[in-house]
Design a protein around this motif. Structure first.
Motif, PDB file in Angstrom:
ATOM      1  N   VAL A   1       0.848  -1.203   0.000  1.00 49.40           N
ATOM      2  CA  VAL A   1       0.000   0.000   0.000  1.00 49.40           C
ATOM      3  C   VAL A   1       0.883   1.252   0.000  1.00 49.40           C
ATOM      4  O   VAL A   1       0.652   2.197  -0.745  1.00 49.40           O
ATOM      5  CB  VAL A   1      -0.932   0.004   1.229  1.00 49.40           C
ATOM      6  CG1 VAL A   1      -1.680   1.320   1.316  1.00 49.40           C
ATOM      7  CG2 VAL A   1      -1.910  -1.147   1.143  1.00 49.40           C
ATOM      8  N   PHE A   2       1.937   1.206   0.803  1.00 49.06           N
ATOM      9  CA  PHE A   2       2.832   2.363   0.855  1.00 49.06           C
ATOM     10  C   PHE A   2       3.517   2.583  -0.489  1.00 49.06           C
ATOM     11  O   PHE A   2       3.588   3.703  -0.996  1.00 49.06           O
ATOM     12  CB  PHE A   2       3.874   2.158   1.954  1.00 49.06           C
ATOM     13  CG  PHE A   2       4.826   3.309   2.080  1.00 49.06           C
ATOM     14  CD1 PHE A   2       4.486   4.414   2.827  1.00 49.06           C
ATOM     15  CD2 PHE A   2       6.043   3.295   1.417  1.00 49.06           C
ATOM     16  CE1 PHE A   2       5.349   5.486   2.922  1.00 49.06           C
ATOM     17  CE2 PHE A   2       6.911   4.360   1.505  1.00 49.06           C
ATOM     18  CZ  PHE A   2       6.557   5.465   2.269  1.00 49.06           C
ATOM     19  N   LEU A   3       3.989   1.483  -1.076  1.00 45.96           N
ATOM     20  CA  LEU A   3       4.685   1.607  -2.362  1.00 45.96           C
ATOM     21  C   LEU A   3       3.731   2.088  -3.453  1.00 45.96           C
ATOM     22  O   LEU A   3       4.126   2.767  -4.389  1.00 45.96           O
ATOM     23  CB  LEU A   3       5.302   0.265  -2.747  1.00 45.96           C
ATOM     24  CG  LEU A   3       6.534  -0.101  -1.927  1.00 45.96           C
ATOM     25  CD1 LEU A   3       6.974  -1.524  -2.203  1.00 45.96           C
ATOM     26  CD2 LEU A   3       7.663   0.861  -2.242  1.00 45.96           C
ATOM     27  N   LEU A   4       2.476   1.727  -3.304  1.00 42.01           N
ATOM     28  CA  LEU A   4       1.476   2.183  -4.275  1.00 42.01           C
ATOM     29  C   LEU A   4       1.377   3.710  -4.227  1.00 42.01           C
ATOM     30  O   LEU A   4       1.397   4.384  -5.253  1.00 42.01           O
ATOM     31  CB  LEU A   4       0.123   1.553  -3.928  1.00 42.01           C
ATOM     32  CG  LEU A   4      -1.008   1.824  -4.893  1.00 42.01           C
ATOM     33  CD1 LEU A   4      -0.754   1.105  -6.191  1.00 42.01           C
ATOM     34  CD2 LEU A   4      -2.324   1.374  -4.309  1.00 42.01           C
ATOM     35  N   VAL A   5       1.308   4.224  -3.022  1.00 44.03           N
ATOM     36  CA  VAL A   5       1.184   5.675  -2.884  1.00 44.03           C
ATOM     37  C   VAL A   5       2.462   6.366  -3.357  1.00 44.03           C
ATOM     38  O   VAL A   5       2.423   7.475  -3.884  1.00 44.03           O
ATOM     39  CB  VAL A   5       0.860   6.035  -1.423  1.00 44.03           C
ATOM     40  CG1 VAL A   5       0.833   7.530  -1.240  1.00 44.03           C
ATOM     41  CG2 VAL A   5      -0.480   5.434  -1.036  1.00 44.03           C
ATOM     42  N   ALA A   6       3.587   5.660  -3.212  1.00 38.35           N
ATOM     43  CA  ALA A   6       4.867   6.260  -3.609  1.00 38.35           C
ATOM     44  C   ALA A   6       4.917   6.568  -5.100  1.00 38.35           C
ATOM     45  O   ALA A   6       5.723   7.369  -5.548  1.00 38.35           O
ATOM     46  CB  ALA A   6       6.017   5.331  -3.231  1.00 38.35           C
ATOM     47  N   HIS A   7       4.044   5.922  -5.900  1.00 39.24           N
ATOM     48  CA  HIS A   7       3.999   6.243  -7.333  1.00 39.24           C
ATOM     49  C   HIS A   7       3.708   7.709  -7.570  1.00 39.24           C
ATOM     50  O   HIS A   7       4.163   8.285  -8.547  1.00 39.24           O
ATOM     51  CB  HIS A   7       2.890   5.461  -8.024  1.00 39.24           C
ATOM     52  CG  HIS A   7       3.277   4.062  -8.283  1.00 39.24           C
ATOM     53  ND1 HIS A   7       4.481   3.719  -8.813  1.00 39.24           N
ATOM     54  CD2 HIS A   7       2.609   2.917  -8.091  1.00 39.24           C
ATOM     55  CE1 HIS A   7       4.538   2.422  -8.916  1.00 39.24           C
ATOM     56  NE2 HIS A   7       3.423   1.911  -8.478  1.00 39.24           N
ATOM     57  N   PHE A   8       2.932   8.275  -6.700  1.00 34.13           N
ATOM     58  CA  PHE A   8       2.509   9.658  -6.914  1.00 34.13           C
ATOM     59  C   PHE A   8       3.690  10.626  -6.845  1.00 34.13           C
ATOM     60  O   PHE A   8       3.590  11.752  -7.287  1.00 34.13           O
ATOM     61  CB  PHE A   8       1.450  10.054  -5.890  1.00 34.13           C
ATOM     62  CG  PHE A   8       0.070   9.759  -6.357  1.00 34.13           C
ATOM     63  CD1 PHE A   8      -0.302  10.022  -7.662  1.00 34.13           C
ATOM     64  CD2 PHE A   8      -0.864   9.211  -5.501  1.00 34.13           C
ATOM     65  CE1 PHE A   8      -1.571   9.745  -8.108  1.00 34.13           C
ATOM     66  CE2 PHE A   8      -2.137   8.935  -5.934  1.00 34.13           C
ATOM     67  CZ  PHE A   8      -2.493   9.209  -7.248  1.00 34.13           C
ATOM     68  N   LEU A   9       4.796  10.153  -6.282  1.00 36.12           N
ATOM     69  CA  LEU A   9       5.972  11.017  -6.263  1.00 36.12           C
ATOM     70  C   LEU A   9       6.493  11.222  -7.672  1.00 36.12           C
ATOM     71  O   LEU A   9       7.170  12.198  -7.966  1.00 36.12           O
ATOM     72  CB  LEU A   9       7.059  10.398  -5.393  1.00 36.12           C
ATOM     73  CG  LEU A   9       6.659  10.103  -3.951  1.00 36.12           C
ATOM     74  CD1 LEU A   9       7.816   9.480  -3.207  1.00 36.12           C
ATOM     75  CD2 LEU A   9       6.228  11.372  -3.257  1.00 36.12           C
ATOM     76  N   ASP A  10       6.199  10.264  -8.560  1.00 32.57           N
ATOM     77  CA  ASP A  10       6.781  10.332  -9.896  1.00 32.57           C
ATOM     78  C   ASP A  10       5.771  10.606 -10.999  1.00 32.57           C
ATOM     79  O   ASP A  10       6.114  11.187 -12.003  1.00 32.57           O
ATOM     80  CB  ASP A  10       7.486   9.019 -10.202  1.00 32.57           C
ATOM     81  CG  ASP A  10       8.728   8.859  -9.366  1.00 32.57           C
ATOM     82  OD1 ASP A  10       9.639   9.656  -9.546  1.00 32.57           O
ATOM     83  OD2 ASP A  10       8.753   7.964  -8.515  1.00 32.57           O
ATOM     84  N   ALA A  11       4.570  10.149 -10.823  1.00 34.13           N
ATOM     85  CA  ALA A  11       3.602  10.314 -11.909  1.00 34.13           C
ATOM     86  C   ALA A  11       2.248  10.600 -11.308  1.00 34.13           C
ATOM     87  O   ALA A  11       1.867  10.006 -10.302  1.00 34.13           O
ATOM     88  CB  ALA A  11       3.549   9.046 -12.753  1.00 34.13           C
ATOM     89  N   GLN A  12       1.552  11.529 -11.925  1.00 33.58           N
ATOM     90  CA  GLN A  12       0.237  11.889 -11.375  1.00 33.58           C
ATOM     91  C   GLN A  12      -0.830  11.908 -12.442  1.00 33.58           C
ATOM     92  O   GLN A  12      -1.853  12.554 -12.275  1.00 33.58           O
ATOM     93  CB  GLN A  12       0.316  13.264 -10.720  1.00 33.58           C
ATOM     94  CG  GLN A  12       1.273  13.336  -9.561  1.00 33.58           C
ATOM     95  CD  GLN A  12       2.400  14.300  -9.844  1.00 33.58           C
ATOM     96  OE1 GLN A  12       2.219  15.315 -10.470  1.00 33.58           O
ATOM     97  NE2 GLN A  12       3.584  13.969  -9.386  1.00 33.58           N
TER      98      GLN A  12
END
Lengths: 664, 304
Positions: free
Chosen positions: A121-132
């Protein structure tokens, strides 16, 4: 599966399936990360996953304690070497991904599985650091469903895990859908912090775009890119493509090869007078790592954000390079007179040429000068000459020699907008007319679905400005004299058929066009309303709903009140009213039970009708006969072979059943 | 309900004192054509109950005492050389009877156990390459000691599933025990028991019991219970479809013994604990046996 009476033994066979339901959601989550991670991390993760699945059948851990320690330390060392750090959005995520892989090797209990999925779940949210992007969000929603399903299955025994996979996926999707309204509410009402929603610095660099130097061939490289430059929406005017010259860098100085600015342009506010009322425009500019902000004319007033300056030649520069998508709204004059009185310094700079070179062009210009009565006539003369001579518009011009202008004007005669702009300005200066090169974008594609313009790399353009007495700086587009289609209908129309980039042709026409434009509209709204939902926008939007919502306190109070009210409503619905049966007999019986409940005779949901009747009759002997009769009818109707024609009797009996709180 | 069945119940209750519910469950089990497993510590009347059932129903009855050295041939029978005729002739084993009392079944080796259990499933036995049908009706009433007793081979799950119900007798309550102590020797009483039905009548009763009406509403409830068993993470697996079918048949039989021609939720509730006791196995770290689960789930699953 054999029960040997030893704890854990009979579970071993099936943990493979359970592991799969940890690995698959994680794989979904990690797939987009893989593009940003060093390949050895992805490979190590996959190897761990494979080993974990393989070992599940063996029933003993594949890696011992020492092995695990070596793996964890090795991974951390690798990440440290590669990124220089083990924290932060790059190194931290890399380390976490690696360790999640290592953890797959010691996944034995429901607790381990849940822990891993929460890391997911955390890594999923970490995507937003790179792509939105919208696509990212949709993909993440899918991955979230898989994660939630995985979490549900993680606690189930192995045999259940497979049998009910589909049910769990559907349930996970439903759970997330149910959580959506609350998430939306929080999104809209939770007070935004000043600054962008994603406050991390963008790591993309080296994006193509306009630059402060223009040499022949620069723009034709840019033009091949289909990348979005910005989107723009006009408040009213029904503008046409040929009116839209988006000003970017203004280039003053020519060194015999390329145009640029050897000295900064005066930062005095521009001196211009409007000749028509302004029109509102909203531009959403993609990050291009430079400072230019594009406008199709002269602004009436600069917006407060971002901090910026407007130079005297109408170059609009942000104070910081643009690293994040930026939206600005302002009023702009499309018809204006720029600098009707030219100061001596600007005039000198607008006439400067290299000391020598390109003699034929200079001769041509002085011939025009002698023949002409005023500067305007020279401009006319030059444009007429470009139109009359055999010039070609092409993306693949031949190489030019040392005297670039002469070679082009009298030799190759094949060129692209920067060739024409450059040669034209050279000729004007040689003829004594102050002139300069302006680069930027021209036209764009009008998306009728949302009524906004899409401007891409391929719309990049260069044109000229000449200064005429009384009229100030006038825009002159020599490319339009050679290939009017470029300005009227865009690049493709202007290029010879053989030169049109295949990808552009495919996207431009046919049935794909509405689809592409629709998608672009979605993206545009996503950028505007989701990613661009910053403090200012939130204030404005909420104030439009209700003035009280504009303040921080107002927002918080509204958030708490609405959320509490919604949850309360839901709770009441869930607890107060059990769902009504569809069966009429059951409905009548439920009514009967509600009447008894008023007398504190409550049937528990799992209590059989007969059992309840016995209990109720014992508590209220005076009602025993009624209770028995109704129950008998109900049971016969609902469970017996009797036909539905006795339903009326039951309903009548229930209607007539009006027990009072205290018997006789 | 057939009056003979009521008399049969009374008669058995006169032998096994104070165990009305268990006796009724036993009869329901046989009416539903299921095999019965009685599990308890020694000496609480397991064998007596099995005897009484067989005698009262007028069925042909054999008892097999399972021991650790029991062989399949001891159950099924064997071909024996006949000197006079000079041929092998088949001597049928004790299994050729309408009711088999398999006493202390978990004391025998798995090999012997499976010989019996195969017969239970197929209704026939294969000996010396020849398939021989078993008489009808054919019941196995097995008794076993609790699994943790020394010298027991616990039945595997797959074989336990073939018993429709598993009941526990438990110690008699004070009043029943006093009557037992005061009363005659149970063995003498058993010998005096008269059959209340003929085998043909009993088969007919089985047929009628199976015709007991089952409404959709009842099936909804039944399925809700089965689903609850499968969703519960404290067990290795939930109830199998065979168990679900058994639950339906047992509920019908119970309803029939209650004198109704349709089944209602109370019937399901009455038979469920005995049905799940030997079918739900706690997952690791959970010590709650199936009966406890049944009691709880009956409180939790709403009747639709």
């Amino acid at each position: 599966m054999k029960h040997l009476g030893l704890p854990g033994v009979f579970l071993e066979n099936d943990t493979r399936r359970q592991r799969l339901w940890v690995i698959l959601p994680l794989l979904l989550v990690l797939a987009p990360h893989a593009a940003r991670l060093p390949i050895w991390i992805s490979l190590a993760w996959l190897a761990c996953a494979g080993l974990s699945l393989f070992a599940a059948e063996r029933g003993r851990p594949p890696v011992g304690g020492v092995g695990k320690a070596v793996l964890a330390l090795g991974g951390a060392a690798g990440v440290l070497l590669q990124f220089g750090t083990v924290i932060g959005p790059a190194g931290g995520v890399a380390l976490l991904v690696f360790l999640s892989g290592a953890k797959l090797l010691e996944m034995n209990s429901a607790r381990d599985r849940m822990g891993l999925l929460f890391v997911g779940v955390f890594l999923l949210v970490a995507h937003f650091l790179d792509a939105q992007s919208l696509f990212t969000a949709a993909y993440m929603a899918l991955a979230a469903v898989a994660l939630v399903a995985g979490l549900m299955l993680a606690t189930k025994p192995a045999a259940v895990a497979l049998a009910e996979t589909r049910g769990h996926l559907a349930l996970a999707a439903r759970l997330l859908a149910q959580a959506l309204p609350l998430a939306l509410l929080l999104f809209v009402l939770f007070p935004r912090l000043p600054g962008p929603l994603w406050g991390l610095p963008q790591q993309t660099a080296g994006k193509s775009g306009l630059s402060e130097r223009m040499a022949p061939g620069d723009i034709s490289q840019l033009i091949l890119s289909d990348e979005l430059a910005f989107r723009a929406e006009f408040a009213d005017a029904r503008l046409e493509s040929r009116q839209l010259y988006w000003r970017g860098p203004v280039l003053w100085d020519y060194d015999g090869r390329a145009w640029g600015n050897s000295a900064p342009v005066s930062a005095r506010p521009p001196d211009f007078e409007a000749r028509a009322p302004p029109t509102g425009v909203a531009v959403t500019l993609e990050p291009h790592q430079r400072r230019w902000l594009f406008l199709p004319g002269a602004p009436s007033r600069l917006p407060a954000t971002p901090p910026s300056t407007l130079a005297s030649d109408l170059q609009w520069l942000a104070r910081e390079p643009l690293r994040q998508r930026l939206r600005y709204e302002l009023e702009v004059y499309l018809d204006y007179r720029l600098q009707p009185r030219l100061d001596a310094a600007s005039r000198a700079r607008g006439l400067a040429l290299p000391a020598e070179g390109d003699q034929r062009a200079r001769q041509l210009a002085s011939a025009w000068r002698e023949a002409a009565t005023d500067d305007a006539a020279i401009v006319e003369q030059a444009l007429g000459w470009f139109g009359a001579e055999a010039f070609h518009y092409t993306l693949n011009p031949p190489q030019l020699g040392a005297s670039a202008v002469d070679d082009f004007l009298f030799g190759t005669r094949r060129g692209f907008c920067e060739h024409y702009a450059s040669a034209f300005v050279f000729l004007m200066r040689a003829a004594g007319v102050p002139a300069r090169v302006v680069t930027g974008y021209q036209g764009g594609e009008l998306n009728q679905l949302g009524n906004y313009w899409i401007v891409r790399g391929r719309d990049a353009h260069a044109w000229a400005e000449v200064w005429l007495p009384e009229r100030g700086w006038m825009r002159v587009d020599p490319t339009a004299a050679v290939a009017p289609e470029r300005v009227e209908r865009g690049l493709n129309a202007a290029l010879p058929a053989a030169e049109r980039p295949a990808a552009l042709v495919a996207l431009q026409g046919g049935w794909l066009r509405p689809l592409r434009l629709g998608l672009d509209l979605l993206n545009s709204r996503w950028n505007e309303w989701v990613l661009g939902y910053n403090q200012e926008r939130q204030r404005r939007f909420l104030a439009g709903l209700h003035p009280l919502l504009a303040s921080l306190q107002g927002m918080l109070i509204a958030l708490i009140v609405v959320a509490a009210a919604a949850l309360l409503l839901l709770a009441v619905r869930l607890y107060r009213r059990p769902p009504e049966s569809r069966d009429r007999a059951a409905r009548a019986y439920e009514r009967f039970c509600r009447r008894l409940a008023r007398l504190d005779l409550r049937r528990t949901p799992a209590e059989g009708a007969r059992d309840f009747a016995v209990r109720a009759a014992a508590a209220r002997p005076d009602l025993a006969a009624d209770i028995d009769a109704i129950t008998r009818r109900y049971v016969a109707l609902r469970y017996g072979p009797a036909g539905a024609d006795r339903l009326g009797e039951l309903e009548a009996a229930v209607r007539a059943f009006r027990p009072t709180r205290h018997g006789p | 309900m057939h009056p003979a069945l009521a008399r049969a119940l009374d008669q058995i209750n006169g032998i096994v004192l104070g165990k009305d519910t268990q006796v009724r469950l036993c009869l329901a089990c046989l009416l539903a054509r299921g095999h019965l497993l009685i599990e308890d510590v020694p000496g609480v009347g397991k064998t007596t109950l099995a005897h009484a059932l067989a005698r009262t129903l007028g069925l042909d009855f054999h008892r097999i005492q399972f021991t650790s050295d029991l062989l399949p041939a001891d159950i099924l029978g064997a071909a024996v050389y006949d000197r006079e005729s000079g041929q092998f002739s088949f001597h049928p084993g004790p299994i050729f009877a309408q009711v088999i009392l398999a006493d202390e079944i978990n004391r025998a080796s798995p090999k012997a156990q499976s010989a019996l259990l195969e017969a239970m499933e197929e209704g026939q036995v294969s000996v010396e390459g020849e398939t021989r049908p078993l008489p009808a009706p054919f019941f196995v009433i097995a008794t076993q000691n609790p699994g943790d007793q020394i010298g027991a081979f616990p039945l595997p799950e797959s074989q336990l599933d073939r018993f429709l119900l598993r009941i526990r007798l438990g110690f008699p309550e004070r009043r029943a025990e006093r009557a037992l102590l005061r009363g005659e020797d149970r063995r003498d009483l058993l010998a005096q028991l008269a059959p209340m039905l003929t085998p043909a009548e009993f088969v007919e009763q089985q047929r009628v019991a199976r015709a007991v009406h089952v409404s959709d509403a009842l099936l909804d409830y039944l399925q809700a219970l089965i689903a609850a068993s499968r969703a519960d993470s404290r067990f290795i697996a939930g109830l199998s479809p065979r168990a679900g079918l058994g639950l339906l048949r047992a509920s019908q039989a119970w309803a029939y013994l209650e004198g109704r021609d349709f089944a209602q939720p109370e019937d399901v509730q009455a038979v469920l604990p005995a049905l799940v006791a030997h079918r739900l196995f706690p997952a690791v770290g959970v010590s709650r046996p199936g009966e406890d689960w049944a009691a709880r789930i009956l409180l939790e699953v709403a009747i639709p």
